[in-house]
Design an enzyme around this catalytic site. Sequence first.
Site, PDB file in Angstrom:
ATOM      1  N   THR A   1      52.607  53.727  79.812  1.00 45.43           N
ATOM      2  CA  THR A   1      52.682  53.319  81.213  1.00 45.43           C
ATOM      3  C   THR A   1      52.434  54.528  82.098  1.00 45.43           C
ATOM      4  OG1 THR A   1      54.083  52.284  82.919  1.00 45.43           O
ATOM      5  CG2 THR A   1      55.200  53.641  81.264  1.00 45.43           C
TER       6      THR A   1
ATOM      7  N   HIS B   1      66.914  55.098  69.454  1.00 44.56           N
ATOM      8  CA  HIS B   1      67.568  56.112  68.632  1.00 44.56           C
ATOM      9  C   HIS B   1      68.109  55.532  67.318  1.00 44.56           C
ATOM     10  CE1 HIS B   1      68.842  60.040  67.869  1.00 44.56           C
ATOM     11  NE2 HIS B   1      69.652  60.283  68.884  1.00 44.56           N
TER      12      HIS B   1
END
Length: 415
Positions: A334, A386
Amino acid sequence: MSEIKVPVFSESVSEGTLLGWNVQPGTSVKRGDVLAEIETDKVVLEVIAQEDGVLKSVTKNEGDTVLSEEVLGELAAGEAGAAAPAPAAASTETSADPAQSAGGESQAREPQAVPAPAAQNERREDLSPAVRKIVAEKGLDPAQVPASGPRGNITKADAMNAQPGQATQAQTSAPAVQLPAGERPEERVQMTRIRQRIAERLKEVQNTTAMLTTFNEVDMKPIMDLRKKYQDQFVAKHDVKLGFMSFFVRAATEALKAFPAVNASVDGKDVIYHGFYDIGIAVSTDRGLVVPILRDTDQMSLADIEKGIGDYAKKARSNKLSMEDMSGGTFTITNGGTFGSMMSTPIINAPQSAILGMHNIVQRPVVVNGEIVIRPMMYVALSYDHRIIDGSESVRFLVTIKNLLEDPARLLLDI
């Protein structure tokens, strides 16, 4: 008598909203005319007349919820009804609407007198629901928007491509939502299906992933010098400009090869590692953010990537993106820099495990070989899940991209 049905939805779409009918019962239509438009949580679909005839009846109205292949109305094939409005003016130009010029045919129309302004404005008020929404959001004066539709009507492409100078001064300075008069005005506006779905997905990602963001910065001078040196030759050979995004896509693809977890997705308790590279390019539209997919980017040249991005941008501006264009994807990029963003933490596009954010290029003092110099610098951000990507992996992934962009010859030499 034939049934008019809702187009087939993809498996991930359960229902849509009828934006409205472009023609009224009793009106003659031609094969290929857009009868109605349906908004899903991904795209706006057009209901196309499959044959010449007359729209006899409708069973669904504006705002109604519709299902895949549900009957919307009936068409009497071969019959004649009320004539549609005449074209606004003579024209031999190819339509600006991609859907209307797709066949490649160009026929000269019979010369007709240009209608008086009052009559022209009256026709311009007869807008399709999708066009009416775009006109309202952009604050356009329909009478000032050049129309390329088959009946002198404004198409979605016309409205999307309308320049600011085509609106009145009052409209260009006014907000998209026209608030009522008063000291403390408010207006309640229901979110579109696409906006609702974006909100749901963003909140879902925040609730279900362990999202973290790491940052770095890239010296863009090597790429800018390369573009300046070879831009003219590149355009002459490929008929497309060499932009920054193609370099980021190529660099990201190489980094994904080195760090498979960043190209993976989570499915319940499983991690799915993808042996292909389908990169989504986030595109901002009036309806919200959409992410069309460039497939197999490891097999694409810089020119292929630039052409693919250009094609998707045109589709997005005219609401022609299909569900297939936006399905899947293993990684997303993006670019908030196009709007002036200096730094941000992009949200992962689930079920992907990471997203790369590009930002504004700013001339800043940096130290190179022990000396302070001015360089065009860009902050880059990698938001990642994560749960499956370790911090060291995310940092090294971003450093790999940085190194490739600061020495673009490595992209061409595959080293």
